[in-house]
Design a protein around this motif. Structure first.
Motif, PDB file in Angstrom:
ATOM      1  N   VAL A   1       0.750  -1.247   0.153  1.00 28.31           N
ATOM      2  CA  VAL A   1      -0.047  -0.061   0.134  1.00 28.31           C
ATOM      3  C   VAL A   1       0.790   1.204  -0.065  1.00 28.31           C
ATOM      4  O   VAL A   1       2.109   1.246   0.359  1.00 28.31           O
ATOM      5  N   GLU A   2       0.073   2.272  -0.528  1.00 28.07           N
ATOM      6  CA  GLU A   2       0.837   3.603  -0.322  1.00 28.07           C
ATOM      7  C   GLU A   2      -0.070   4.532   0.472  1.00 28.07           C
ATOM      8  O   GLU A   2      -1.160   4.681   0.325  1.00 28.07           O
ATOM      9  N   CYS A   3       0.693   5.162   1.376  1.00 26.12           N
ATOM     10  CA  CYS A   3      -0.051   6.215   2.333  1.00 26.12           C
ATOM     11  C   CYS A   3       0.532   7.554   1.847  1.00 26.12           C
ATOM     12  O   CYS A   3       1.745   7.441   2.319  1.00 26.12           O
ATOM     13  N   ARG A   4      -0.155   8.342   1.435  1.00 29.71           N
ATOM     14  CA  ARG A   4      -0.007   9.558   1.023  1.00 29.71           C
ATOM     15  C   ARG A   4      -0.444  10.678   1.761  1.00 29.71           C
ATOM     16  O   ARG A   4      -1.682  10.755   2.147  1.00 29.71           O
ATOM     17  N   ALA A   5       0.238  11.600   2.395  1.00 30.86           N
ATOM     18  CA  ALA A   5      -0.213  12.730   3.331  1.00 30.86           C
ATOM     19  C   ALA A   5       0.128  13.975   2.817  1.00 30.86           C
ATOM     20  O   ALA A   5       1.149  14.163   2.422  1.00 30.86           O
ATOM     21  N   ARG A   6      -0.795  15.062   3.033  1.00 31.46           N
ATOM     22  CA  ARG A   6      -0.473  16.340   2.467  1.00 31.46           C
ATOM     23  C   ARG A   6      -1.044  17.170   3.809  1.00 31.46           C
ATOM     24  O   ARG A   6      -2.267  17.054   4.437  1.00 31.46           O
ATOM     25  N   VAL A   7      -0.376  18.130   3.876  1.00 29.82           N
ATOM     26  CA  VAL A   7      -0.467  19.180   4.996  1.00 29.82           C
ATOM     27  C   VAL A   7      -1.573  20.381   4.383  1.00 29.82           C
ATOM     28  O   VAL A   7      -1.470  20.741   3.352  1.00 29.82           O
ATOM     29  N   GLN A   8      -2.614  20.583   5.039  1.00 32.88           N
ATOM     30  CA  GLN A   8      -3.629  21.344   4.711  1.00 32.88           C
ATOM     31  C   GLN A   8      -3.621  22.742   5.257  1.00 32.88           C
ATOM     32  O   GLN A   8      -4.142  23.740   4.693  1.00 32.88           O
ATOM     33  N   HIS A   9      -3.048  22.599   6.596  1.00 36.04           N
ATOM     34  CA  HIS A   9      -2.655  24.130   7.058  1.00 36.04           C
ATOM     35  C   HIS A   9      -1.460  24.087   7.939  1.00 36.04           C
ATOM     36  O   HIS A   9      -1.267  23.056   8.769  1.00 36.04           O
ATOM     37  N   ALA A  10      -0.608  24.828   7.834  1.00 39.10           N
ATOM     38  CA  ALA A  10       0.697  24.933   8.787  1.00 39.10           C
ATOM     39  C   ALA A  10       0.808  26.445   9.353  1.00 39.10           C
ATOM     40  O   ALA A  10       1.101  27.381   8.636  1.00 39.10           O
ATOM     41  N   GLY A  11       0.331  26.463  10.554  1.00 40.00           N
ATOM     42  CA  GLY A  11       0.270  27.896  11.342  1.00 40.00           C
ATOM     43  C   GLY A  11       1.650  27.753  12.333  1.00 40.00           C
ATOM     44  O   GLY A  11       2.218  26.984  12.189  1.00 40.00           O
ATOM     45  N   ARG A  12       1.607  28.761  12.945  1.00 40.31           N
ATOM     46  CA  ARG A  12       2.395  29.004  14.008  1.00 40.31           C
ATOM     47  C   ARG A  12       2.407  28.010  15.108  1.00 40.31           C
ATOM     48  O   ARG A  12       3.605  27.438  15.651  1.00 40.31           O
ATOM     49  N   SER A  13       1.338  27.706  15.753  1.00 40.12           N
ATOM     50  CA  SER A  13       1.443  26.903  16.664  1.00 40.12           C
ATOM     51  C   SER A  13       0.698  25.396  16.451  1.00 40.12           C
ATOM     52  O   SER A  13       0.759  24.174  17.306  1.00 40.12           O
ATOM     53  N   THR A  14       0.066  25.198  15.343  1.00 40.33           N
ATOM     54  CA  THR A  14      -0.604  23.916  15.079  1.00 40.33           C
ATOM     55  C   THR A  14      -0.609  23.723  13.651  1.00 40.33           C
ATOM     56  O   THR A  14      -0.296  24.765  12.759  1.00 40.33           O
ATOM     57  N   ALA A  15      -1.001  22.567  13.088  1.00 40.02           N
ATOM     58  CA  ALA A  15      -0.713  22.284  11.529  1.00 40.02           C
ATOM     59  C   ALA A  15      -1.971  21.040  11.506  1.00 40.02           C
ATOM     60  O   ALA A  15      -1.952  20.164  12.410  1.00 40.02           O
ATOM     61  N   VAL A  16      -2.366  20.887  10.190  1.00 40.52           N
ATOM     62  CA  VAL A  16      -3.600  20.022   9.966  1.00 40.52           C
ATOM     63  C   VAL A  16      -3.184  19.330   8.679  1.00 40.52           C
ATOM     64  O   VAL A  16      -2.865  20.052   7.859  1.00 40.52           O
ATOM     65  N   ALA A  17      -3.187  17.802   8.805  1.00 36.47           N
ATOM     66  CA  ALA A  17      -2.956  17.192   7.529  1.00 36.47           C
ATOM     67  C   ALA A  17      -3.904  16.041   7.314  1.00 36.47           C
ATOM     68  O   ALA A  17      -4.456  15.809   8.452  1.00 36.47           O
ATOM     69  N   GLU A  18      -4.226  15.604   6.015  1.00 38.75           N
ATOM     70  CA  GLU A  18      -4.914  14.555   5.508  1.00 38.75           C
ATOM     71  C   GLU A  18      -4.413  13.658   4.854  1.00 38.75           C
ATOM     72  O   GLU A  18      -3.359  13.855   4.450  1.00 38.75           O
ATOM     73  N   GLY A  19      -4.794  12.224   5.160  1.00 43.47           N
ATOM     74  CA  GLY A  19      -4.095  11.327   4.298  1.00 43.47           C
ATOM     75  C   GLY A  19      -4.822  10.313   3.847  1.00 43.47           C
ATOM     76  O   GLY A  19      -6.085   9.985   4.301  1.00 43.47           O
ATOM     77  N   THR A  20      -4.445   9.315   2.962  1.00 44.76           N
ATOM     78  CA  THR A  20      -5.095   8.184   2.503  1.00 44.76           C
ATOM     79  C   THR A  20      -4.244   6.942   2.287  1.00 44.76           C
ATOM     80  O   THR A  20      -2.931   7.021   2.286  1.00 44.76           O
ATOM     81  N   ILE A  21      -4.735   5.852   2.811  1.00 43.58           N
ATOM     82  CA  ILE A  21      -3.885   4.559   2.289  1.00 43.58           C
ATOM     83  C   ILE A  21      -4.876   3.598   0.949  1.00 43.58           C
ATOM     84  O   ILE A  21      -5.939   3.671   1.243  1.00 43.58           O
ATOM     85  N   ARG A  22      -3.789   3.521   0.012  1.00 41.14           N
ATOM     86  CA  ARG A  22      -4.314   3.077  -1.225  1.00 41.14           C
ATOM     87  C   ARG A  22      -3.591   1.656  -1.568  1.00 41.14           C
ATOM     88  O   ARG A  22      -2.186   1.873  -1.277  1.00 41.14           O
ATOM     89  N   GLY A  23      -4.078   0.774  -2.111  1.00 44.14           N
ATOM     90  CA  GLY A  23      -3.372  -0.275  -2.636  1.00 44.14           C
ATOM     91  C   GLY A  23      -2.458   0.307  -4.044  1.00 44.14           C
ATOM     92  O   GLY A  23      -3.097   1.055  -4.625  1.00 44.14           O
TER      93      GLY A  23
END
Length: 161
Positions: free
Chosen positions: A120-142
């Protein structure tokens, strides 16, 4: 990409001082290139970095027999560990020198069962990178079938020196 190199002893782990001298992207690239050891958990869970760029990483992995739960299915923790690692490493690629991160919370949605031996491949991307927090989303696909096996998201707290 060279063969993955994961720390198997404490002395193989890079020191905090060595890591603090690098941006997050430089650190992740050093792991990807095999110049610094990757996290021991990656070796135990059998996944490795496949691509690294600013704000995005891809890991590849292959669950093994030892990752099964008592019912004979792949333990949900395998999906969660892979996603938490990729999501956090994506966040790491956005950090300046001297900064770190830790997971504040993460969520995993399993969409179908994975069998041992499925690459599988797990691809993750940052959606928001701020001064004190960051948010990311990802998927696992065959890798071979392209099917979606899980999705996830995280919020990380940024630790500044």
């Amino acid at each position: 990409m060279p063969d993955p190199f994961f720390a198997t002893r404490p002395e193989e782990m890079p020191s905090r001082d060595a890591v603090a001298q690098l941006t997050g992207l430089e650190y992740m690239q050093a792991i990807f290139d095999g110049r610094m050891a990757g996290a021991p958990i990656a070796g135990v869970m059998h996944f490795w970095p496949h691509e690294v760029s600013e704000g995005e990483v891809a890991f590849r992995g292959e669950p093994k027999f030892e990752h099964l739960n008592p019912m004979g299915g792949l333990h949900g923790g395998w999906y969660g560990t892979l996603l938490d690692s990729a999501l956090g490493c994506a966040v790491a690629t956005t950090l300046p020198r001297g900064a770190g991160y830790t997971t504040l919370e993460y969520k995993v949605n399993l969409t179908r069962a994975l069998k041992p031996g499925t690459l599988v491949e797990c691809r993750a991307r940052v959606q928001h990178a701020g001064r004190s927090t960051a948010v990311a989303e990802g998927t696992i696909r065959g890798v071979e079938d392209g099917k979606l096996y899980a999705t996830g998201s995280t919020t990380c707290i940024i630790l500044r020196g």
